[in-house]
Design an enzyme around this catalytic site. Structure first.
Site, PDB file in Angstrom:
ATOM      1  N   TYR A 291     -10.396 121.849  15.962  1.00  0.00           N
ATOM      2  CA  TYR A 291      -9.458 122.299  14.943  1.00  0.00           C
ATOM      3  C   TYR A 291      -8.503 123.319  15.566  1.00  0.00           C
ATOM      4  CZ  TYR A 291     -12.892 120.270  11.745  1.00  0.00           C
ATOM      5  OH  TYR A 291     -13.744 119.415  11.106  1.00  0.00           O
ATOM      6  N   HIS A 302      -7.389 118.966   8.973  1.00  0.00           N
ATOM      7  CA  HIS A 302      -7.902 117.812   9.698  1.00  0.00           C
ATOM      8  C   HIS A 302      -8.023 118.172  11.178  1.00  0.00           C
ATOM      9  CE1 HIS A 302      -8.399 113.529  10.605  1.00  0.00           C
ATOM     10  NE2 HIS A 302      -7.534 113.699  11.586  1.00  0.00           N
ATOM     11  N   LYS A 333      -6.802 111.130  15.401  1.00  0.00           N
ATOM     12  CA  LYS A 333      -7.011 112.232  16.317  1.00  0.00           C
ATOM     13  C   LYS A 333      -6.515 111.846  17.712  1.00  0.00           C
ATOM     14  CE  LYS A 333     -11.257 113.387  13.823  1.00  0.00           C
ATOM     15  NZ  LYS A 333     -10.606 114.189  12.812  1.00  0.00           N
TER      16      LYS A 333
END
Length: 356
Positions: A291, A302, A333
């Site tokens: 993060y 997210h 990601k």
């Protein structure tokens, strides 16, 4: 129009410069209107019918002679996508500097060619069964040709990992929450139990603002003991925040993970030092999910990256690389690899699918 194979180049005369180099970026000019072509360029011109033959060889014979099959697949695909590109050769101006980087093609921006200084992509070609050294990637596009001749492009880069952490003497251990700084108190009471460290009476801020651990009583609990992973426990005990025997924590961790733990701990510390919050990436098949934008644990955004820790001499098989990148992309990601030894620095490598 015919060409002549001269060593590892094909020479073409007549009005070849105007027809092939000036108008479409093939080869390099030599004397007069002559040009020299790399074999893959000559193969492409043979396939198109722009060249009739090279030393009497048609496309099939020439490709068999030169063996440039994978190069041809990539070259044709990029040409079909509207790019001019140049094979990298040590004796060709404008691309010779890329020869030492393991680059096969330099691809120019659409509308530009070898007479311009701009470069859109540096492409390295690999078959799906080829082993690829991790430290050879970065600032290069990996073009993988699979057994069916299908192409997959991977963009590789050397990213900087940064998050929202405050500057200070305790860099990596002071986490910013809004405009305030937070540093865990020292000497938190803890026990090493099985493969985790338990904090029995830690302040709520250790979890809420420091982003360490998980509630032992479950994600819906708003108080109670914290369970720390071994890497969190080792990180915090080494710095005196947790009253646990650091060497004992590391010993258990090494029994569980071997020397891989030392590499993971180094990557974890580097991520914290960069201001990011690493948490377990187990559910995604990685070492950490990371993060980089946060204020409190309930407002964590997210996670931005998945991080897998590998040794500096790690080699990828394209199939495994594709699995990692596909999974990361599927959960929105970035896939990042931390190349590090137990006592060395870290080189970060990001890999993502690319559609040129």
């Amino acid at each position: 129009m015919d060409g002549t194979l001269d060593g590892d180049v094909v020479r073409v005369g007549g009005d070849a410069r105007q027809r092939f180099y000036d108008s479409r970026g093939y080869g390099r000019p030599t004397e007069g209107n002559r040009i020299e072509l790399a074999p893959v360029e000559a193969a492409h011109l043979l396939a198109r019918g722009d060249l009739d033959a090279v030393d009497g060889m048609d496309f099939r014979e020439f490709l068999t002679r030169t063996g440039a099959v994978m190069e041809f697949v990539v070259y044709k695909d990029l040409r079909d996508r509207g790019f001019y590109l140049s094979p990298v050769r040590e004796d060709w101006a404008g691309v010779a500097d890329h020869a030492d980087a393991g680059v096969d093609f330099v691809v120019f921006p659409r509308g530009k060619g070898p007479w311009d200084d701009d470069v859109e992509y540096r492409v390295r070609i690999a078959g799906e069964r080829e082993s690829i050294a991790a430290d050879s990637l970065g600032d290069v596009v990996l073009a993988v040709v699979d057994e069916d001749g299908e192409l997959t492009y991977f963009e590789t880069d050397r990213p900087r990992i940064e998050g929202d952490i405050a500057e200070g003497t305790s860099a990596g251990h002071r986490t910013r929450s809004g405009d305030d700084e937070y540093e865990p108190p020292s000497g938190l009471e803890a026990d090493l139990l099985s493969d985790r460290v338990l904090l029995w009476e830690s302040p709520d801020e250790v979890y809420e603002r420091g982003f360490y651990g998980q509630r032992l009583h479950g994600r819906n609990a708003d108080s109670g003991p914290l369970q720390l992973s071994l890497v969190e426990g080792a990180f915090l005990s080494e710095r005196g925040y947790v009253d646990a025997d650091h060497e004992a924590v590391v010993e258990v961790a090494r029994e569980v993970e071997g020397d891989r733990f030392d590499r993971r701990l180094r990557a974890y510390a580097a991520l914290r030092d960069a201001g990011a919050v690493p948490k377990s990436g187990f559910k995604f098949g990685a070492d950490f999910r990371v993060y980089t934008d946060f204020s409190t644990v309930s407002d964590l955004s997210h996670s931005a990256d998945l991080v897998r820790v590998v040794s500096p001499d790690h080699t990828f098989l394209p199939r495994d690389l594709s699995l990692d990148v596909r999974l990361a992309g599927g959960v929105r990601k970035r896939m990042v690899f931390a190349l590090t030894g137990a006592k060395s620095g870290i080189d970060w490598l990001s890999v993502a699918r690319l559609t040129p």
